[in-house]
Design a protein around this motif. Structure first.
Motif, PDB file in Angstrom:
ATOM      1  N   THR A 216       0.816  -1.213   0.000  1.00  0.00           N
ATOM      2  CA  THR A 216       0.000   0.000   0.000  1.00  0.00           C
ATOM      3  C   THR A 216       0.847   1.261   0.000  1.00  0.00           C
ATOM      4  O   THR A 216       0.342   2.352  -0.251  1.00  0.00           O
ATOM      5  CB  THR A 216      -0.937   0.019   1.225  1.00  0.00           C
ATOM      6  OG1 THR A 216      -0.154   0.036   2.424  1.00  0.00           O
ATOM      7  CG2 THR A 216      -1.846  -1.202   1.221  1.00  0.00           C
ATOM      8  N   THR A 217       2.136   1.147   0.316  1.00  0.00           N
ATOM      9  CA  THR A 217       3.019   2.318   0.281  1.00  0.00           C
ATOM     10  C   THR A 217       3.487   2.567  -1.154  1.00  0.00           C
ATOM     11  O   THR A 217       3.457   1.675  -1.999  1.00  0.00           O
ATOM     12  CB  THR A 217       4.229   2.091   1.196  1.00  0.00           C
ATOM     13  OG1 THR A 217       4.886   0.874   0.823  1.00  0.00           O
ATOM     14  CG2 THR A 217       3.795   1.974   2.650  1.00  0.00           C
ATOM     15  N   ARG A 218       3.937   3.780  -1.420  1.00  0.00           N
ATOM     16  CA  ARG A 218       4.362   4.162  -2.782  1.00  0.00           C
ATOM     17  C   ARG A 218       5.430   3.210  -3.297  1.00  0.00           C
ATOM     18  O   ARG A 218       5.380   2.742  -4.436  1.00  0.00           O
ATOM     19  CB  ARG A 218       4.879   5.603  -2.765  1.00  0.00           C
ATOM     20  CG  ARG A 218       5.510   6.066  -4.075  1.00  0.00           C
ATOM     21  CD  ARG A 218       4.520   6.070  -5.229  1.00  0.00           C
ATOM     22  NE  ARG A 218       5.131   6.511  -6.472  1.00  0.00           N
ATOM     23  CZ  ARG A 218       5.823   5.722  -7.281  1.00  0.00           C
ATOM     24  NH1 ARG A 218       5.997   4.446  -6.986  1.00  0.00           N
ATOM     25  NH2 ARG A 218       6.337   6.204  -8.405  1.00  0.00           N
ATOM     26  N   ILE A 219       6.417   2.942  -2.468  1.00  0.00           N
ATOM     27  CA  ILE A 219       7.381   1.878  -2.722  1.00  0.00           C
ATOM     28  C   ILE A 219       7.128   0.830  -1.653  1.00  0.00           C
ATOM     29  O   ILE A 219       7.128   1.137  -0.464  1.00  0.00           O
ATOM     30  CB  ILE A 219       8.826   2.396  -2.649  1.00  0.00           C
ATOM     31  CG1 ILE A 219       9.057   3.469  -3.723  1.00  0.00           C
ATOM     32  CG2 ILE A 219       9.819   1.253  -2.789  1.00  0.00           C
ATOM     33  CD1 ILE A 219      10.413   4.119  -3.642  1.00  0.00           C
TER      34      ILE A 219
END
Length: 708
Positions: A216-219
């Motif tokens: 769910t995080t950008r990376i």
């Protein structure tokens, strides 16, 4: 195989049944299809009266009466909240009684009391933001809680740190000690008078981090968990006691080896001692120890239990009222779960219950400590009925007149019980039963929430396996069943310990999902094989060191029965299961190539060496001491046998059956040029929950539709 069997048939009442279930129904997204009970039903302390919440009001009713009284309305409660500068609520909160005129509830992280005589509310305590593992002391409403890896108290809204551990791998007061095996569901234990707090300290520094990926995080980021695998390093647990008067903590001297299990933590009524069941890592030797709560010194070992297979303590000590030096202990030492009467010097005073049946839980005692109340399978392994037993004489009396699966609540004086149950023909009933006379009054008879739904006939019956053991089975036929036609079959399997698929409960234990599949034109069949729950130690422990062997043999008893039914299309038999059932599903295909046409396996254990220490070593020992057993049970070792259509489903954040299991199986299939289908649910843990579960139901149904 012997297929002599008897059949018990129960059919739901047909009342113009036309509505069909939906995938959302099967995914628990429709509350309307579940029986409606009474909210927050409980006994009022010191009275032969009980209370519940209805129509935004708190109602109270005497056990001898048929008419409830309204003791508090929401508008009156909101007036009191406003005086405390707390936002009003549009829903009556769940309450707990302190006395017959004083109750508590939680609002905006505050524990609030309400005096019914004065109509006054007061703030007793607060639960801080981000508090986890909260444990409220019943008398004073002090709150023990964790934040990150440390343990705290909240006392009269003041926060007090108990620990200040900088190493995040050392955890205090968490509820996941020993990964919630041995009946452990909490990490803190208030003493009877609230003067002390016992807590688990779990050192996980020796356990490797296991990577769980968060997408769910950008990376994508890693959120590792501690996962002690079978045969590898396990965490080390000790028990501390915090003294609220001195603000000091001492640890019980539980000794070496540090790699052991601390179970059955129970305070002595005097608060001078605490009891811990020490179980060795091999899980075949239990010592029930008594410790001095002020010094941590071992006082004595009360008794020991040993087994050639395993000992599994799952309960506390049940101290007998008015006899502070006597308690009851639940044990399977004679092959079935029964109560044993001890004193605190370790002397066995007698076995209270016996027989080829299981006590499933202890509900309480009468005030004199002469009678114990419990739930048990005495009438049938499919049922849980309410009983009382004379502790000294051992005489047993059944209190629940109706067959089914019961729960029980005792009034303070044990004169009355609340008997709430469901069964094969009852969605929900609540009775008030006079223990002395045995007479009951109906408090609630819930309407059948599926009365207008089109359901197929369900039958319960037994088959005998090759050893002559009765195996309980359930079969659901399609709603428009035509005996002249042939139908595909889906065998829904679990097969592992601690679970029973076939029960005398609403929908026969099948739930909405299996009835939904039956509506799609499948015969749905389940069988509780050796290894499953509530049939005694020998039945459940038969799988020891050989998971998948006897379970599959028993499942084939069911397959052979199905093949002899004129309405079964023997060329279209499928299998479906999750977790241990996923392991069983794949194992059945690999051991019997060509017998099944298609299968769906969710979260399967593919090699027991990838499973955790507590459960895995109990049933399989270690890979080092049972190498042949692990090899034989490994689905990865047998992957080359796959000849049938198989879809494996796994959740990417599964902390129970880690993703490595099915990925390793897939990799082996790739290396052997074997085709299979694979699907993942990102971010879900050991199963798919919430709205996404509807997609899971659709995915499984679609797979069987295309391949079965």
């Amino acid at each position: 195989m012997a297929i002599f069997f008897f059949v018990q048939v129960f059919q739901l009442q047909v009342i113009s049944q036309t509505i069909l279930l939906t995938p959302a129904d099967a995914a628990y997204q429709n509350p309307a299809i579940y029986a409606k009970g009474l909210q927050n039903l409980q006994w009022v302390p010191g009275e032969q009266a009980f209370s519940w919440i209805a129509n935004q009001s708190l109602l109270k009713q005497k056990a001898s009466s048929l008419i409830p009284d309204t003791v508090l309305r929401l508008d009156k409660l909101n007036v009191a909240l406003t005086k405390l500068s707390i936002k009003q609520t549009n829903k009556f909160p769940s309450i707990e009684w302190i006395s017959n005129n004083l109750l508590t509830f939680t609002r905006e992280n505050k524990i609030i009391s309400f005096d019914l005589l004065k109509s006054v509310a007061s703030i007793i305590n607060t639960i801080p933001d981000k508090a986890e593992n909260t444990d409220v002391e019943p008398l004073t409403k002090k709150v023990a809680f964790t934040r990150d890896n440390n343990l705290y108290l909240s006392v009269e809204t003041k926060e007090i740190p108990i620990t200040d551990e900088k190493n995040s791998d050392i955890v205090y007061g968490a509820n996941n000690v020993h990964r919630n095996e041995f009946g452990i569901d909490k990490g803190t234990f208030w003493s009877p008078k609230g003067n002390f707090l016992a807590f688990y300290r779990m050192d996980q520094t020796m356990v490797p981090d296991y990577p769980i990926v968060d997408i769910t995080t950008r990376i994508a980021t890693e959120k590792p968990v501690k996962y002690p695998m079978a045969g590898e390093n396990m965490h080390e647990v000790t028990l501390g006691i915090y003294n609220l008067s001195s603000n000091q903590t001492i640890y019980m001297k539980t000794g070496e080896p540090a790699a052991q299990y601390l179970t059955s933590v129970t305070w002595d009524p005097s608060e001078k001692f605490i009891y811990i069941g020490l179980l060795n890592r091999d899980q075949n030797h239990l010592r029930l120890n008594k410790y001095d709560a002020l010094t941590g010194e071992l006082v004595m070992t009360l008794f020991e239990e040993k087994s050639e297979k395993y000992v599994e303590p799952e309960n506390q000590l049940y101290f007998i009222p008015s006899k502070a030096n006597e308690f009851l202990w639940l044990s399977e030492r004679d092959g079935f779960n029964h109560l044993y009467h001890y004193n605190t010097d370790g002397k066995l005073l007698g076995q209270v219950t016996s027989g080829s049946w299981m006590i499933t839980s202890v509900a309480g005692f009468d005030p004199k400590g002469e009678q114990v109340f419990f739930l048990a399978t005495k009438e049938s392994p499919l049922q849980k009925n309410i009983y009382t037993a004379d502790i000294n004489k051992g005489t047993i009396r059944r209190l629940s007149a109706d067959h089914g699966t019961h729960t029980v609540k005792l009034s303070d004086d044990s004169r009355y019980i609340i008997d709430q149950f469901n069964s094969t023909d009852v969605p929900l009933k609540i009775l008030i039963t006079d223990v002395k006379s045995g007479k009951s009054k109906m408090l609630l008879e819930a309407a059948n929430p599926l009365a207008t739904y089109k359901l197929g006939e369900t039958t319960l019956f037994t088959l005998k396996n090759d050893e002559g053991t009765d195996l309980w089975c359930r079969m659901i036929k399609p709603a428009d069943f035509d005996p002249a036609k042939k139908y595909p079959v889906i065998i829904y399997v679990y097969g592992g310990p601690h679970l029973q698929l076939i029960t005398d409960s609403w929908l026969y234990g099948a739930g909405i999902y299996l009835n939904y599949l039956a509506q799609q034109g499948y015969v749905i069949f389940s069988l509780d094989n050796r290894g499953s729950a509530n049939r005694g130690f020998a039945f459940e422990s038969a799988i020891h060191r050989q998971c998948g062997t006897l379970e599959m043999k028993d499942q084939l008893t069911g397959v052979n029965f199905l093949k002899q039914q004129p309405f079964v299309d023997v060329t279209r038999i499928g299998v479906d299961g999750w977790s241990y059932g996923g392991f069983m599903t794949v194992n059945m295909l690999l051991e019997n190539p060509g017998l099944f046409k298609a299968a769906v396996a969710g979260g399967p254990v593919c090699d027991w060496k990838y499973y955790e220490v507590m459960y895995g070593e109990r049933y399989m020992d270690t890979p080092q001491t049972n190498a042949d057993g692990y090899k034989k049970a490994s689905l990865i070792e047998k992957a080359g046998n796959l000849k049938d259509r198989l879809m494996i489903i796994h959740c990417t954040s599964d902390p129970v059956v880690v993703w490595q299991n099915s990925l390793s199986f897939v990799q082996t299939c790739i290396e052997k040029d074997i085709l299979l289908d694979y699907f993942v649910y990102p971010g879900h843990d050991h199963n798919v929950s919430g709205p996404d579960r509807t997609h899971l139901i659709m995915k499984i149904e679609d797979y069987f539709k295309k391949n079965l």
